[in-house]
Every structure is written in C-alpha cells, then in structure tokens.
Write a protein that holds these residues in place. Sequence first.
Motif, PDB file in Angstrom:
ATOM      1  N   ALA A 163      -4.198  -2.695   5.528  1.00  0.00           N
ATOM      2  CA  ALA A 163      -3.016  -3.554   5.670  1.00  0.00           C
ATOM      3  C   ALA A 163      -3.143  -4.508   6.846  1.00  0.00           C
ATOM      4  N   ARG A 164      -4.291  -4.484   7.529  1.00  0.00           N
ATOM      5  CA  ARG A 164      -4.500  -5.401   8.655  1.00  0.00           C
ATOM      6  C   ARG A 164      -4.874  -6.783   8.115  1.00  0.00           C
ATOM      7  N   ILE A 165      -4.014  -7.741   8.380  1.00  0.00           N
ATOM      8  CA  ILE A 165      -4.141  -9.095   7.838  1.00  0.00           C
ATOM      9  C   ILE A 165      -4.014 -10.102   8.981  1.00  0.00           C
ATOM     10  N   PRO A 166      -4.843 -11.121   9.033  1.00  0.00           N
ATOM     11  CA  PRO A 166      -4.717 -12.122  10.103  1.00  0.00           C
ATOM     12  C   PRO A 166      -3.395 -12.894  10.019  1.00  0.00           C
ATOM     13  N   ASP A 167      -2.883 -13.283  11.161  1.00  0.00           N
ATOM     14  CA  ASP A 167      -1.683 -14.121  11.197  1.00  0.00           C
ATOM     15  C   ASP A 167      -1.942 -15.416  10.435  1.00  0.00           C
ATOM     16  N   GLY A 168      -0.958 -15.807   9.622  1.00  0.00           N
ATOM     17  CA  GLY A 168      -1.054 -17.061   8.887  1.00  0.00           C
ATOM     18  C   GLY A 168      -1.758 -16.961   7.558  1.00  0.00           C
ATOM     19  N   ALA A 169      -2.312 -15.787   7.241  1.00  0.00           N
ATOM     20  CA  ALA A 169      -3.043 -15.635   5.977  1.00  0.00           C
ATOM     21  C   ALA A 169      -2.072 -15.428   4.817  1.00  0.00           C
ATOM     22  N   VAL A 170      -2.517 -15.818   3.636  1.00  0.00           N
ATOM     23  CA  VAL A 170      -1.779 -15.594   2.390  1.00  0.00           C
ATOM     24  C   VAL A 170      -2.470 -14.468   1.637  1.00  0.00           C
ATOM     25  N   LEU A 171      -1.708 -13.493   1.182  1.00  0.00           N
ATOM     26  CA  LEU A 171      -2.297 -12.340   0.503  1.00  0.00           C
ATOM     27  C   LEU A 171      -2.879 -12.732  -0.855  1.00  0.00           C
ATOM     28  N   ILE A 172      -4.002 -12.088  -1.187  1.00  0.00           N
ATOM     29  CA  ILE A 172      -4.586 -12.193  -2.527  1.00  0.00           C
ATOM     30  C   ILE A 172      -4.293 -10.878  -3.235  1.00  0.00           C
ATOM     31  N   GLU A 173      -3.611 -10.949  -4.367  1.00  0.00           N
ATOM     32  CA  GLU A 173      -3.176  -9.745  -5.075  1.00  0.00           C
ATOM     33  C   GLU A 173      -4.369  -8.926  -5.561  1.00  0.00           C
ATOM     34  N   ASN A 174      -4.215  -7.620  -5.481  1.00  0.00           N
ATOM     35  CA  ASN A 174      -5.191  -6.676  -6.009  1.00  0.00           C
ATOM     36  C   ASN A 174      -4.483  -5.789  -7.029  1.00  0.00           C
ATOM     37  N   PRO A 175      -4.534  -6.144  -8.323  1.00  0.00           N
ATOM     38  CA  PRO A 175      -3.831  -5.361  -9.337  1.00  0.00           C
ATOM     39  C   PRO A 175      -4.529  -4.055  -9.690  1.00  0.00           C
ATOM     40  N   VAL A 176      -5.712  -3.823  -9.153  1.00  0.00           N
ATOM     41  CA  VAL A 176      -6.475  -2.617  -9.492  1.00  0.00           C
ATOM     42  C   VAL A 176      -6.160  -1.476  -8.538  1.00  0.00           C
ATOM     43  N   SER A 177      -6.307  -1.705  -7.231  1.00  0.00           N
ATOM     44  CA  SER A 177      -6.109  -0.621  -6.263  1.00  0.00           C
ATOM     45  C   SER A 177      -5.146  -0.987  -5.141  1.00  0.00           C
TER      46      SER A 177
ATOM     47  N   LEU B  89       0.822  -1.206   0.000  1.00  0.00           N
ATOM     48  CA  LEU B  89       0.000   0.000   0.000  1.00  0.00           C
ATOM     49  C   LEU B  89       0.862   1.265   0.000  1.00  0.00           C
ATOM     50  N   ALA B  90       1.935   1.265   0.777  1.00  0.00           N
ATOM     51  CA  ALA B  90       2.807   2.440   0.825  1.00  0.00           C
ATOM     52  C   ALA B  90       3.382   2.753  -0.549  1.00  0.00           C
ATOM     53  N   ALA B  91       3.817   1.716  -1.258  1.00  0.00           N
ATOM     54  CA  ALA B  91       4.368   1.921  -2.602  1.00  0.00           C
ATOM     55  C   ALA B  91       3.292   2.419  -3.566  1.00  0.00           C
ATOM     56  N   HIS B  92       2.092   1.902  -3.423  1.00  0.00           N
ATOM     57  CA  HIS B  92       0.986   2.308  -4.302  1.00  0.00           C
ATOM     58  C   HIS B  92       0.682   3.797  -4.132  1.00  0.00           C
ATOM     59  N   TYR B  93       0.565   4.255  -2.888  1.00  0.00           N
ATOM     60  CA  TYR B  93       0.213   5.653  -2.664  1.00  0.00           C
ATOM     61  C   TYR B  93       1.380   6.588  -2.954  1.00  0.00           C
ATOM     62  N   ALA B  94       2.605   6.135  -2.693  1.00  0.00           N
ATOM     63  CA  ALA B  94       3.776   6.956  -3.004  1.00  0.00           C
ATOM     64  C   ALA B  94       3.887   7.194  -4.509  1.00  0.00           C
TER      65      ALA B  94
ATOM     66  N   PRO C  36     -16.851  -4.420  -7.787  1.00  0.00           N
ATOM     67  CA  PRO C  36     -16.880  -5.509  -8.777  1.00  0.00           C
ATOM     68  C   PRO C  36     -15.599  -5.695  -9.580  1.00  0.00           C
ATOM     69  N   ASN C  37     -15.007  -4.622 -10.110  1.00  0.00           N
ATOM     70  CA  ASN C  37     -13.821  -4.831 -10.945  1.00  0.00           C
ATOM     71  C   ASN C  37     -12.629  -5.300 -10.120  1.00  0.00           C
ATOM     72  N   ILE C  38     -12.554  -4.872  -8.852  1.00  0.00           N
ATOM     73  CA  ILE C  38     -11.482  -5.347  -7.978  1.00  0.00           C
ATOM     74  C   ILE C  38     -11.734  -6.799  -7.593  1.00  0.00           C
ATOM     75  N   PHE C  39     -12.980  -7.119  -7.252  1.00  0.00           N
ATOM     76  CA  PHE C  39     -13.336  -8.493  -6.921  1.00  0.00           C
ATOM     77  C   PHE C  39     -12.988  -9.435  -8.070  1.00  0.00           C
ATOM     78  N   GLN C  40     -13.353  -9.068  -9.279  1.00  0.00           N
ATOM     79  CA  GLN C  40     -13.087  -9.932 -10.422  1.00  0.00           C
ATOM     80  C   GLN C  40     -11.595 -10.119 -10.655  1.00  0.00           C
ATOM     81  N   ALA C  41     -10.819  -9.046 -10.479  1.00  0.00           N
ATOM     82  CA  ALA C  41      -9.367  -9.166 -10.638  1.00  0.00           C
ATOM     83  C   ALA C  41      -8.768 -10.092  -9.584  1.00  0.00           C
ATOM     84  N   MET C  42      -9.273 -10.014  -8.358  1.00  0.00           N
ATOM     85  CA  MET C  42      -8.797 -10.911  -7.309  1.00  0.00           C
ATOM     86  C   MET C  42      -9.151 -12.359  -7.615  1.00  0.00           C
TER      87      MET C  42
END
Length: 242
Positions: free
Chosen positions: A121-135, A102-107, A152-158
């Motif tokens: 950026a709050r993510i549960p321990d042990g989780a695997v990130l799902i990429e969001n190429p839109v936002s 997120l920091a790189a995206h906004y910078a 919808p467009n972010i959901f579909q990209a994920m």
Amino acid sequence: MPNPTAAILIIGDEILSGRTREGNAHYLAGQLVERGITCREIRVVPDDNEVIVAAVRELSAAHDHLFTSGGIGPTHDDITADAVAEAMGAKLDVREDAKAILAAHYAARDTEFTAARLRMARIPDGAVLIENPVSAAPGFSLGNVHVMAGVPNIFQAMVEGLLPKLTGGAPMISRSLQVLRAEASVADDLRALAGRYPDLSIGSYPFVQEGRYGTNLVLRGTDPVQVDAGFAELKTAFPEGT
C-alpha cells in the motif's frame, strides 16, 4: 505528428539469472503497437536501488512513457516503489486508498492483513493508482512512469486497464512476405525499396526450413497507403514469396 514513444523496464534478479522466463515485455510491446505507442527500448535491471533509480531517470526523460514490471510485492527485495519515488523526487508512504483496497481484499478472504502485505500500500505522493483486478495490490502511475507487477497475469490485467487511458497515435501496420532466399541475396532490393519509402520500416529476418535458407521480409508503417504501395513493390521484386 509522430506517435508517442515508450520504454519498458523489467526489474528482477530472477530474470537476469535465467530462473524466470521474461514475457511481460513481449506482451506489452505488442499491445503498444496496437495502441499507436512506439516502443523504443526494453531494458532488464537487477533488484538494485541505485541501478533502478538511474534507469528510471534516464528512460522517463528520453520517452513519453516508461512502463516497469516487477518489484512491487510484499518482500524485502521488492524495492521498485522506493526506487521510482526516489527517481521522481516524491515521498513514499502507506496511502489510505491503497490500504483500504488491500484491507477489503484480505477481509473478504478471511486472511490476515500483515505488515508485509501493508508494504504493497506504499504509494508515492501524487501517483494515480493502477487497478489490479487479480490480487488487489495496486500499481501506480507517477508522471510518465507506470509501475506494474511482475506476475504475468497480474501485469496483463494492469496493462488492459491502463492503456485505454493513455493517448496513442496511429497503430502500426505490419505486412510480411516469406521468400526461400538467403538474406544476403535480398539485401540490395530491400535497400533500394527502403530508399523509396523512408517513412517505412523494412526488415529482413533469416531462417532455415528443411535445410533451405529463407528470409521473412517485414514492412511496417502507420500510413496504410504507403504500406500497401511498398508491399506491392515488395511482391513484385519477389514474386515467389508466400
């Protein structure tokens, strides 16, 4: 072996109020069919922590996969991450890999990285990130629960990035026949056909066209030989079909 099963959990007061038209479940259900994952249930719940926690626990226990949509944005009512973490017994906090994304995206956009945006950026321990190429703000998979955005467009990209990583089964094959008969008049023939092909799903869906009653007959299955044989019998029973 039977195909893996799935449930879809749509989260948001705006869906239940009718303010927003829901389309993510429709999109995902179609993608799951192609992947060979059988969607067994779609549920819509409000932005209520207790309701979400209960639904996540129930649906994740009952199915091989649970996909959620909505409630992972920057505002106070985006509580899905909190509820999923609680349901799965995981600690939730800002995670450095998500924060860096997120920091790189906004910078790159010369945009302030506010406290509200940091919430994403709050993510549960042990989780695997799902990429969001839109936002950029990532979703995550925790156990068999896959948490994604509601836009919808972010959901579909994920979804496009996530599904290839999941093990599916045999894709569902669907064949349809339209007949200009009322549904009641085709019921007996369909019941007999369903008895001969117990592994196929055979449905009837009525419609009205130019004042005439008709029925769409739909046959579904994962075995192409059975599907072809059943559909051949269907066309024999209803030769006027199109």
